[in-house]
Structure formats: C-alpha cells, structure tokens
Design an enzyme around this catalytic site. Structure first.
Site, PDB file in Angstrom:
ATOM      1  N   LYS A   1      18.827  21.899  49.355  1.00 49.25           N
ATOM      2  CA  LYS A   1      18.977  23.114  48.548  1.00 49.25           C
ATOM      3  C   LYS A   1      17.894  23.207  47.480  1.00 49.25           C
ATOM      4  CE  LYS A   1      23.429  24.383  49.967  1.00 49.25           C
ATOM      5  NZ  LYS A   1      24.834  24.449  49.864  1.00 49.25           N
ATOM      6  N   ARG A   2      17.268  22.076  47.197  1.00 50.62           N
ATOM      7  CA  ARG A   2      16.225  22.092  46.160  1.00 50.62           C
ATOM      8  C   ARG A   2      14.840  22.424  46.708  1.00 50.62           C
ATOM      9  NH1 ARG A   2      19.500  17.926  44.918  1.00 50.62           N
ATOM     10  NH2 ARG A   2      18.277  16.594  46.254  1.00 50.62           N
TER      11      ARG A   2
END
Ligand code: GLU
Length: 485
Positions: free
Chosen positions: A267-268
């Site tokens: 997600k980063r």
C-alpha cells in the site's frame, strides 16, 4: 479428510452466489476491486448473484464512510451488487457482521455445547511468553492447549471470578483438509500444523475465519474468489464447515498483484495509484479499468486483450503473479477512449481543461476541435492538460533536440515564406493552412522533414504532435504569426 468438499458443485442445479466482503477500513483498493470483479464476472457468467457484505468487526480501524465509498467505487466500475446492506434480501440479512453477532453467538454456543470449542482464560502476557519460548526453542509457535481440558467446574470458577476469556476451536488431530481450488488445483493442509485458534475474541466479537464461515453458509455462498493471502485460512474455515455439518463453497485463490519490479504491491508503493478513486479522478474510463483489471488474473483466448464482460469465463485464470503494467493500462484506456464519441471525450476532458486553463475566450467549437485533435492519442482525461499546454502559453520552451534542429541554415527562409503565406489568408481554416504548407514547399524548396519539422517546432514548440494544420488552426492566426517571428 473431508469428503464433502471434494464433491463437484453442479452449476446447472444450484444458483451461483458469490460475495465480496471488504472491511470498511479503507477505500476501494485495486486488489479488492479485482477480487470483486472476478466474483462479479463469475456470477454473471453463470446467471448468479453477486453479494456485497461487510466485515466491519475491526471497529478501531473502520473509517467514516468506508462502506459507501466501497460501494460507490464499485458502482463506478459497473459492479452493482444484487444484494448489499442497501438492497438486502430478508432471508440473508443483515449484511454487516456487527449486526450479525446474535447469529454467530448461536453457533458458538452449539460448538461449546458439543465440545468442539472451549473457553480459554490464558492472558495475553502468558500467550506472548509461551510464543517467545517456542520461537526460542525453534518450534513453530502454536497455542499450548493449556485450557483445552479444563473441567466444567474450573471453567465455571474462572468465569465467576470474572476472568476474561476467548473461545478456541478444538482442532481435530491427524486430519487432512484438502480441496480443489479453481485456480491452484488440488491443495491440502494438515490439521496438526494448526493450533487451536480463537473463534471469538475476549470482547465477544468473532474472528474473521469463524464469522466468514457462518456468513458464507447462511448466505448460501457457492463460490469464493479471494486473494491468495487467504489460502492458508481455508483449512481453518473448512474445519468449521465440517463441524457444523455444512458444505464449504468452492474456492479460487487469486494470485498476487506485483509491480513492474515483480515485488508484491504494497500500500505504500507510490509508483502506482492503488485506489480506484484515483483513476476516476484522473479521468480513466471505468469500462477500460474493468477490462484492465480483469487482465490481472485472467487471459482471454488468443492475443486478444480488449474484451466484453460476456466473453469472460473462468477457464483461463492465471496461476502466476499478475504484473500491474502501467503501459498496458494506458494502452487499454486509449483503446476505449478512441471508441468513444467526440462528445463523450470532450465531456471527459472539460473539467480538467477548466481547472488548468482560462477557457473564457474559447468557443465551444474551439474546445471540440482541440479535443478532437488529441482524441486518438489520449490515454486518460487529465492527460489532455499537458498535451494542450502549447495552446495556452506565450513562451515556447524548446528542448535541446528541437533547438539543435532549428540551427539549420535553410530554416529562416522556410519560416519567412510560410509566415507570408499565412498573413495573406483571409480565412484561417485547416484547409487553407494546409494549402499554405504546400505553397511553402514549392516556394522555399523545402521538402519532407525539412518542411514540416521547422514549421511544427516554430509554431508548437515540439517535434512530434497531432496534425500540423489542425494545430496551427487551433493556435489562431495572431499567435502563430507572432511565433513565426
Ligand atoms: N475481508 C476479507 C478481505 O478483504 C475477506 C476475505 C474473504 O473473502 O474471505 O480480505
């Protein structure tokens, strides 16, 4: 081994019911969207129903509006649930886990009464210490079953003393749980590798692996497509199905989505926009996104990459990780944009143009012509802003290559001739401009690249772009004459 799970489901007899069950802890992520999309495609392919329900038991992590945002983004993609908290069927409702606690409680009591589950009074500190001890000893950490065989009196005494407890499943010994996964084929797990896991937390809320079984059964779910991170959860879920005497759905565990470096999408990872809403905001087309996401895990027959929803069948699901190929995404989007009417594409681009530029002096016709010029090359709505910058700036900033090109000594004359041609034009139309280019070719004796390139660079500032006469026409006589010096 569980005999019933191997039983083939007869798709002709049973109505297909699939579900997408997000936690409302965030907005629709591309991983979740892909899961929803495959369930949806499968349901529609078999004339079944696609159900949206909510795993909202992680109260601390739920975000405001999470459910609505998931539903809105799915709807944008064209995925409209046949059932959801907003359009429930009474026989299956409610569709949010926190509203189903009574249902879980009933089955938990049954499992306790039948001795298939038990109360565990171990404290988190004790469990942590035991975990550490096992790790240090080099054994796979697993609950040590301390509370497994407490007597009814011991349990009653601890409860009376108000000691908090979780409820654990009594995992059967020496059992093999196996099933035929729609994507991975035959998979099997040994029960001896699985500790007595918690089905209900100390706060009375069921854990995912437990609640999901009750939901899948009571909602008559027949097939489940979900992410491969759930593969190792499946034997836990199969145990509960078996204990309660229910038939498990047929599972398909979808492969990882990886980035262009073949690393699992995190997600980063900022190299990829990961939320569906971001694509919507940048002016991607929903049907193109749908097509692209279906390719993340499925390949149509032959080389074909553009397909309709009706062409999907679950026979070509891929077993290897799916790479999120941004070039393919823009290519697919461009293919869909090309198919759209100019009117649609103008509507897609207009908000981006309005935000970036002052259009007050521009006519509707001019805006239409501008977008039409880029219709074939456009990959997504917002891209129009950078493509058309040259029509709104006064200063042209040539790159090194263009500057170098313009050093050719024949060029000043070519530009001079062209400028004189344009000055004489009464009507500044594309056709007339084209005639001026032809006339310049003759008069300045400039041909091919030595004709078009100087004219293009001098008027638009770039070496490659859409049709030259159209671009010059859009720029307008005044701007073009001033750029020609
Ligand atoms: N809430 C779970 C997830 O989003 C659902 C898992 C499942 O489909 O069983 O991963």
């Amino acid at each position: 081994m569980c005999g019933y799970v191997k039983e083939e489901r007869d798709l002709r007899m049973e109505k297909v019911r699939v579900r997408y069950a997000p936690s409302p802890t965030g907005h629709l992520h591309i991983g979740g969207a892909r899961t929803a999309l495959f369930n949806y495609l499968f349901a529609k392919h078999h004339g079944g129903d696609f159900i949206f329900r909510l795993e909202d038991t992680d109260i601390e992590r739920n975000i405001e509006g999470g459910e609505a945002s998931q539903l809105e983004n799915l709807a944008w993609l064209g995925i409209i649930p046949d059932e959801s908290p907003l359009n429930p069927k009474p026989e299956y409702a409610p569709y949010r886990q926190m509203e189903r606690l009574d249902i879980y409680r009933k089955y938990t009591q049954e499992l306790l009464d039948r001795g298939l589950a038990y109360k565990c009074f171990c404290t988190p500190e004790e469990l942590d210490a035991e975990h550490e001890r096992q790790v240090e000893a080099g054994v796979a950490p697993m609950y040590n079953r301390k509370c497994r065989d407490l007597t009814a009196e011991e349990v009653a005494a601890k409860e009376a003393a108000g000691i908090p407890y979780t409820i654990r499943l009594r995992v059967p010994a020496n059992k093999t749980y196996e099933f035929d996964d729609m994507i991975r084929g035959h998979v099997s797990f040994e029960s001896n590798d699985i500790g007595d896991w918690v089905i209900v937390k100390a706060n009375g809320i069921p854990t995912y692996n437990y609640a999901v079984v009750i939901d899948d059964h009571t909602m008559e779910i027949t097939h489940v497509f979900r992410g491969e991170e759930h593969l190792s959860n499946t034997p836990k879920q199969m145990m509960v199905f078996e204990m309660l005497g229910w038939k498990a759905p047929t599972y398909g565990h979808m492969t990882l989505i990886v980035n262009e470096q073949r690393k699992k999408l995190s997600k980063r990872d900022e190299s990829i926009m990961q939320f569906v809403s971001q694509y919507k905001e940048e002016g991607y087309l929903p049907d193109a996104m749908f097509n692209f996401m279906a390719l993340l895990g499925w390949s149509p027959e032959g080389e074909q990459e553009i397909f309709t929803k009706e062409e999907f069948s679950e026979t070509r699901l891929s077993k290897s990780p799916s790479m999120f190929d941004k070039d393919k995404l823009t290519w697919v989007n461009n293919r869909y944009i090309k198919e759209r009417s100019l009117e649609d594409v103008v509507a897609l681009c207009r908000p981006f143009l309005e935000e970036a530029y002052d259009l007050s002096s521009k006519s509707e016709q001019w805006i239409n012509d501008l977008v039409a010029t880029y219709h074939d090359q456009l990959s997504y709505g917002k891209e129009i802003v950078s493509l058309v910058d040259l029509f709104f700036t006064d200063e042209l900033n040539l790159d090194e290559e263009a500057k170098e090109f313009m050093k050719d000594e024949t060029i000043p004359n070519t530009l001079k001739v062209f400028k004189a041609q344009l000055e004489n034009l009464e009507e500044f139309t594309k056709e007339n401009i084209q005639a001026c280019i032809k006339a310049t070719q003759k008069e300045a004796k400039a041909k091919g690249k030595m004709l078009y390139m100087p004219l293009r660079i001098a008027t638009t500032g770039i070496m490659h772009g859409p049709d030259l006469a159209s671009s010059i026409c859009l720029l307008g006589k005044e701007k073009v004459l001033s750029r020609l010096g």
